[in-house]
Enzyme design. Structure first.
Site, short mmCIF file in Angstrom:
data_model
loop_
_atom_site.label_atom_id
_atom_site.label_comp_id
_atom_site.label_asym_id
_atom_site.label_seq_id
_atom_site.Cartn_x
_atom_site.Cartn_y
_atom_site.Cartn_z
N GLU A 109 -58.74 25.20 25.84
CA GLU A 109 -59.93 24.44 25.44
C GLU A 109 -60.61 23.79 26.64
OE1 GLU A 109 -58.57 21.98 22.18
OE2 GLU A 109 -58.10 23.77 20.99
N PHE B 95 -63.38 28.87 3.35
CA PHE B 95 -64.32 27.81 3.74
C PHE B 95 -64.76 27.91 5.20
CE2 PHE B 95 -60.83 25.80 5.85
CZ PHE B 95 -59.73 26.00 5.02
N HIS C 163 -61.79 16.55 16.79
CA HIS C 163 -60.83 17.62 17.07
C HIS C 163 -60.01 17.18 18.27
CE1 HIS C 163 -59.11 21.45 18.30
NE2 HIS C 163 -59.47 21.12 19.51
N ARG D 150 -53.04 13.39 19.23
CA ARG D 150 -52.86 13.95 17.87
C ARG D 150 -52.34 12.86 16.92
NH1 ARG D 150 -54.96 18.85 16.13
NH2 ARG D 150 -53.20 19.01 14.71
N LYS E 297 -66.96 15.16 16.57
CA LYS E 297 -67.66 16.13 15.72
C LYS E 297 -69.02 15.60 15.27
CE LYS E 297 -63.43 18.36 14.02
NZ LYS E 297 -62.74 18.90 12.82
N TYR F 159 -62.13 28.40 16.60
CA TYR F 159 -61.48 28.34 15.30
C TYR F 159 -61.04 29.72 14.81
CZ TYR F 159 -62.66 23.37 14.53
OH TYR F 159 -62.73 22.00 14.59
N ASN G 110 -63.89 15.13 9.50
CA ASN G 110 -62.75 14.32 9.93
C ASN G 110 -62.89 13.80 11.37
OD1 ASN G 110 -62.29 16.67 11.30
ND2 ASN G 110 -60.41 17.22 10.23
N ARG H 226 -58.95 9.32 11.84
CA ARG H 226 -59.41 9.99 10.63
C ARG H 226 -59.21 9.10 9.40
NH1 ARG H 226 -56.95 15.93 12.32
NH2 ARG H 226 -58.87 16.80 13.20
N THR I 148 -55.23 16.42 9.34
CA THR I 148 -56.54 17.04 9.10
C THR I 148 -57.30 16.38 7.94
OG1 THR I 148 -55.55 19.14 9.80
CG2 THR I 148 -57.68 19.26 8.70
P1 ADP Z 1 -56.93 20.17 12.93
O1 ADP Z 1 -58.39 19.91 13.27
O2 ADP Z 1 -56.30 18.97 12.27
O3 ADP Z 1 -56.13 20.71 14.10
P2 ADP Z 1 -57.12 22.88 11.75
O4 ADP Z 1 -57.05 23.50 13.11
O5 ADP Z 1 -56.22 23.41 10.69
O6 ADP Z 1 -56.91 21.28 11.78
O7 ADP Z 1 -58.61 23.03 11.18
C1 ADP Z 1 -59.72 22.90 12.01
C2 ADP Z 1 -60.82 22.17 11.28
O8 ADP Z 1 -61.28 22.97 10.19
C3 ADP Z 1 -60.41 20.85 10.66
O9 ADP Z 1 -60.39 19.78 11.57
C4 ADP Z 1 -61.45 20.67 9.59
O10 ADP Z 1 -62.69 20.19 10.12
C5 ADP Z 1 -61.62 22.10 9.10
N1 ADP Z 1 -60.72 22.39 7.98
C6 ADP Z 1 -59.41 22.72 8.04
N2 ADP Z 1 -58.88 22.89 6.81
C7 ADP Z 1 -59.89 22.65 5.94
C8 ADP Z 1 -60.00 22.67 4.50
N3 ADP Z 1 -58.96 22.97 3.72
N4 ADP Z 1 -61.21 22.39 3.95
C9 ADP Z 1 -62.28 22.11 4.73
N5 ADP Z 1 -62.24 22.08 6.09
C10 ADP Z 1 -61.08 22.34 6.68
#
Ligand code: ADP
Length: 138
Positions: A126, A57, A115, A85, A9, A49, A112, A102, A91
């Site tokens: 993807e 957010f 992805h 993972r 990222k 997303y 973080n 992370r 996350t």
């Molecule tokens: P992951 O990346 O762990 O698979 P998600 O698919 O739920 O998690 O979310 C995608 C991305 O959106 C996260 O990696 C993070 O960058 C952002 N994100 C998710 N939840 C939050 C949150 N509560 N606040 C801020 N950013 C978030």
């Protein structure tokens, strides 16, 4: 052999952490089969997303993911989807264990570092979203 998609990222790229993160994946025996830097646009991010689109957010995530280029990686290996993972951690970087990407390198829930695809179906979607077949090594 499975393939998965990892995105390094904007925070990872801007902090100069790409090599450190790739080293961890290669250290587990996973091979890079595709690699490119990209400036993501809103249309691609809304697709990627889509599961977050209703969250308050979401605009911040769109902004963050477009704030600098990312590096898209296609990694191959045995059970690479789940193992990557596990290597990256949850996350929320502040809740990720030391030793995870992370946990060691992330700042918070949004910044973080990486992805990674979360299932075989999302890995396939993807790979199609981020790579042309000609950009992937056999
Ligand atoms: P992951 O990346 O762990 O698979 P998600 O698919 O739920 O998690 O979310 C995608 C991305 O959106 C996260 O990696 C993070 O960058 C952002 N994100 C998710 N939840 C939050 C949150 N509560 N606040 C801020 N950013 C978030």
């Amino acid at each position: 052999m499975e393939k998965t998609v990892v995105l390094l990222k904007p925070d990872c790229v801007q902090k100069g952490l790409m090599g450190e993160v790739i080293k961890r994946f290669e250290g587990e025996g996973f091979l890079v089969k595709g690699c490119k830097m990209m400036q993501l646009d809103e249309a691609l991010l809304r697709d990627h997303y889509a599961h977050l689109a209703d969250l308050p957010f979401f605009p911040e995530i769109l902004g963050f993911m477009q704030s600098a280029p990312i590096m898209a990686l296609a990694l191959e290996g045995d059970e690479v989807i789940q193992k990557v993972r596990d290597l990256i951690g949850p996350t929320d970087s502040t809740k990720a264990d030391p030793g995870t990407v992370r946990g060691d390198l992330g700042e918070d829930k949004m910044r973080n570092v990486v992805h990674a695809s979360d299932s075989a179906a999302s890995a396939q979607a993807e790979l199609n979203r981020f790579f042309d077949p000609s950009e992937l090594l056999q």
